[in-house]
Design a protein around this motif. Structure first.
Motif, PDB file in Angstrom:
ATOM      1  N   ASP A 264     135.636  30.785  80.271  1.00 42.28           N
ATOM      2  CA  ASP A 264     136.761  31.265  81.101  1.00 42.28           C
ATOM      3  C   ASP A 264     136.343  31.964  82.397  1.00 42.28           C
TER       4      ASP A 264
ATOM      5  N   GLN B 199     137.355  29.135  87.213  1.00 43.27           N
ATOM      6  CA  GLN B 199     138.705  28.582  87.241  1.00 43.27           C
ATOM      7  C   GLN B 199     138.773  27.260  88.003  1.00 43.27           C
TER       8      GLN B 199
ATOM      9  N   GLN C 132     136.507  34.343  88.023  1.00 45.70           N
ATOM     10  CA  GLN C 132     137.037  35.674  87.767  1.00 45.70           C
ATOM     11  C   GLN C 132     136.425  36.181  86.473  1.00 45.70           C
TER      12      GLN C 132
ATOM     13  N   PRO D 217     136.514  36.988  82.920  1.00 46.51           N
ATOM     14  CA  PRO D 217     137.459  36.619  81.861  1.00 46.51           C
ATOM     15  C   PRO D 217     137.999  37.811  81.087  1.00 46.51           C
TER      16      PRO D 217
ATOM     17  N   PRO E 280     140.940  39.563  84.149  1.00 42.65           N
ATOM     18  CA  PRO E 280     141.552  38.637  85.112  1.00 42.65           C
ATOM     19  C   PRO E 280     142.524  39.321  86.064  1.00 42.65           C
TER      20      PRO E 280
ATOM     21  N   SER F   5     140.175  37.367  91.819  1.00 42.44           N
ATOM     22  CA  SER F   5     139.210  36.281  91.713  1.00 42.44           C
ATOM     23  C   SER F   5     138.384  36.185  92.993  1.00 42.44           C
TER      24      SER F   5
END
Length: 199
Positions: free
Chosen positions: A120, A123, A137, A139, A142, A146
């Motif tokens: 994660d 993105q 970003q 995870p 978040p 970002s």
């Protein structure tokens, strides 16, 4: 008009700096490059969310340290050290602003061990034929925004990043060539900077 002209110039500068046969970079290549970027300095141009433009010199010393030294007429100084980001206003004086580095997407670049391949973290990963762009970003956080980073190949170089903060505001930093040189630890001494400015 000034902003449009600058963006055009930045695009032309980036294009002319690209190798003839660029290739899409993998997350492992980009992570390895960032981990290898231990100490460097270079020129930067910053485009703020309100369209204003600043220039200056950036000093990086990983992990966790960066300094944005702005050219006149700007009198701000932005530093990250010991897990904190500090903003000093040399013109107005007073107490500096301070907040945790972990609450900014810049912490991804300055981490002790950059691993963009972790779950994660990334993105988006795109390639436009000349440069690889990564949107990442934290995870675990978040909500802190970002960072979109643009890299060129042959050799791998970080050319630009765009930070999107928690409010949705964008700050673009276009980098000149980063000179991998030993940067003094004194450049990241917040207390010394405060003392020099009579605080």
């Amino acid at each position: 008009m000034k902003l449009a002209a600058l963006m055009t110039a930045a695009a032309v500068t980036l294009a002319t700096a690209l190798p003839a046969a660029a290739e899409k970079l993998s997350l492992n290549q980009i992570s390895a490059y960032l981990n290898d970027l231990q100490s460097a300095q270079g020129a930067f141009t910053q485009i703020n969310g309100d369209g204003s433009i600043s220039t200056g010199t950036i000093y990086i010393k990983r992990p966790g340290r960066v300094r944005f030294e702005y050219n006149p007429p700007e009198q701000a100084l932005v530093m990250a050290n010991s897990g904190q980001v500090v903003i000093l206003d040399r013109k107005l004086g007073g107490a500096p602003e301070s907040y945790p580095l972990s609450q900014t997407p810049l912490s991804i670049i300055l981490a002790r061990n950059v691993n963009l391949g972790q779950a994660d973290m990334v993105q988006g990963l795109t390639y436009d034929g000349t440069a690889t762009t990564v949107v990442a970003q934290d995870p675990k956080r978040p909500e802190y925004g970002s960072i979109e980073m643009k890299f060129t190949d042959g050799p791998v170089e970080l050319r630009q990043w765009i930070i999107k903060d928690s409010s949705g505001s964008l700050t673009t930093v276009v980098l000149g060539d980063l000179n991998r040189t030993e940067v003094s630890n004194a450049l990241f001494d917040v207390h010394a900077e405060m003392a020099n400015n009579g605080r």
